[in-house]
Enzyme design. Structure first.
Site, PDB file in Angstrom:
ATOM      1  N   ASN A 110     -40.471 -17.875  22.743  1.00 57.85           N
ATOM      2  CA  ASN A 110     -39.123 -18.477  21.652  1.00 57.85           C
ATOM      3  C   ASN A 110     -38.939 -20.447  22.193  1.00 57.85           C
ATOM      4  OD1 ASN A 110     -37.960 -19.066  19.488  1.00 57.85           O
ATOM      5  ND2 ASN A 110     -35.855 -18.551  20.555  1.00 57.85           N
ATOM      6  N   HIS A 112     -37.114 -23.014  21.857  1.00 60.56           N
ATOM      7  CA  HIS A 112     -35.335 -23.739  21.113  1.00 60.56           C
ATOM      8  C   HIS A 112     -35.146 -25.124  20.850  1.00 60.56           C
ATOM      9  CE1 HIS A 112     -31.111 -22.130  20.583  1.00 60.56           C
ATOM     10  NE2 HIS A 112     -30.937 -23.518  21.541  1.00 60.56           N
ATOM     11  N   SER A 139     -36.439 -25.425  25.068  1.00 57.38           N
ATOM     12  CA  SER A 139     -36.759 -24.553  26.405  1.00 57.38           C
ATOM     13  C   SER A 139     -37.855 -23.474  25.124  1.00 57.38           C
ATOM     14  CB  SER A 139     -35.879 -23.646  26.574  1.00 57.38           C
ATOM     15  OG  SER A 139     -34.228 -24.677  27.101  1.00 57.38           O
ATOM     16  N   ASP A 148     -31.477 -16.488  22.708  1.00 56.07           N
ATOM     17  CA  ASP A 148     -31.911 -17.591  24.027  1.00 56.07           C
ATOM     18  C   ASP A 148     -31.705 -17.223  25.031  1.00 56.07           C
ATOM     19  OD1 ASP A 148     -32.398 -18.411  20.728  1.00 56.07           O
ATOM     20  OD2 ASP A 148     -30.259 -19.228  21.152  1.00 56.07           O
TER      21      ASP A 148
HETATM   22  C1  GRF Z   1     -37.199 -25.405  15.563  1.00 54.22           C
HETATM   23  O1  GRF Z   1     -36.599 -26.945  16.308  1.00 54.22           O
HETATM   24  C2  GRF Z   1     -37.095 -24.828  16.693  1.00 54.22           C
HETATM   25  O2  GRF Z   1     -37.011 -25.281  18.128  1.00 54.22           O
HETATM   26  C3  GRF Z   1     -35.699 -23.975  16.037  1.00 54.22           C
HETATM   27  O3  GRF Z   1     -36.503 -23.669  14.987  1.00 54.22           O
HETATM   28  C4  GRF Z   1     -36.873 -24.842  14.590  1.00 54.22           C
HETATM   29  C5  GRF Z   1     -38.598 -24.663  13.513  1.00 54.22           C
HETATM   30  O4  GRF Z   1     -38.509 -25.421  13.269  1.00 54.22           O
HETATM   31  N1  GRF Z   1     -36.131 -22.272  16.595  1.00 54.22           N
HETATM   32  P1  GRF Z   1     -40.330 -25.625  13.139  1.00 54.22           P
HETATM   33  O5  GRF Z   1     -40.291 -24.334  11.492  1.00 54.22           O
HETATM   34  O6  GRF Z   1     -40.985 -25.355  13.460  1.00 54.22           O
HETATM   35  O7  GRF Z   1     -41.109 -26.670  12.021  1.00 54.22           O
END
Ligand code: GRF
Length: 191
Positions: A110, A112, A139, A148
């Site tokens: 993932n 984050h 991260s 997370d």
């Molecule tokens: C990103 O900021 C990611 O880190 C978080 O959700 C957001 C997703 O944005 N988990 P996208 O859909 O990739 O534009």
């Protein structure tokens, strides 16, 4: 070179998914994106993926009601049908049950938008600004059952600037996300 087969799970705009798809265009990229899967049939990212020639699928969570695991069993079947070896969550906005986490342990990551372990959950940029942090970032971590909380694979840092709004900081972090995620995924699949 045989490339690792990656499925990307999204719920929304899909900019990180797009960064992975674009990185996979390089001939020496060690992964390919074989499926973009969404729990939201109207996710913007589905259109972007299909415009990029990547197979897409939506499995709406709503018909499954409170049975989260049943929805995940459907996701898992789709991932396996696509021959996925790794799963990258990219703005997938559902908390996973132990079923899917355990099925893909060590092979699901993932991204984050904070320097974990700081600021798990939502509203990370506002929290970093309110805390007076000089640095923010993103991260990439292995997915475990704690939200997370999995082992961190890679991080990227950006400065928090005077007068930053959460939106301005989010945009700066997002650019870093788009560079970090393909790199972290590539490192995972070759190790
Ligand atoms: C990103 O900021 C990611 O880190 C978080 O959700 C957001 C997703 O944005 N988990 P996208 O859909 O990739 O534009």
């Amino acid at each position: 070179m045989s490339r690792a087969r990656v499925a990307v799970l999204i719920s929304g705009r899909g900019s990180n998914m797009t960064a992975l798809v674009e990185a996979a265009r390089a001939p020496d990229c060690p992964f390919e994106v074989v499926l973009v899967l969404s729990n939201k049939p109207d996710a913007e990212g589905l259109q972007l993926a299909s415009d990029a020639g990547v197979p897409t699928l939506a499995i709406d969570h709503r018909p499954f009601g409170a049975d989260r695991e049943a929805h995940e069993r459907a996701l898992d079947a789709a991932l396996r049908d696509a021959g996925a070896e790794y799963v990258a969550l990219a703005g997938y906005m559902r908390v996973l049950t132990p079923f899917l986490v355990e099925a893909w342990a060590g092979r699901m990551i993932n991204i984050h938008p904070s320097l974990l372990p700081k600021y798990p959950g939502l509203d990370t940029h506002r929290r970093a600004i309110d805390a007076g942090d000089a640095e923010a970032g993103c991260s990439v971590h292995l997915v475990t059952t704690g939200v997370d909380e999995g082992p961190i694979l890679d991080q990227a840092r950006v400065p928090v600037l005077a007068g930053d709004t959460p939106e301005a900081l989010a945009a700066r972090v997002l650019e870093a996300e788009h560079r970090l995620y393909p790199m972290a995924l590539a490192r995972l699949v070759v190790r």
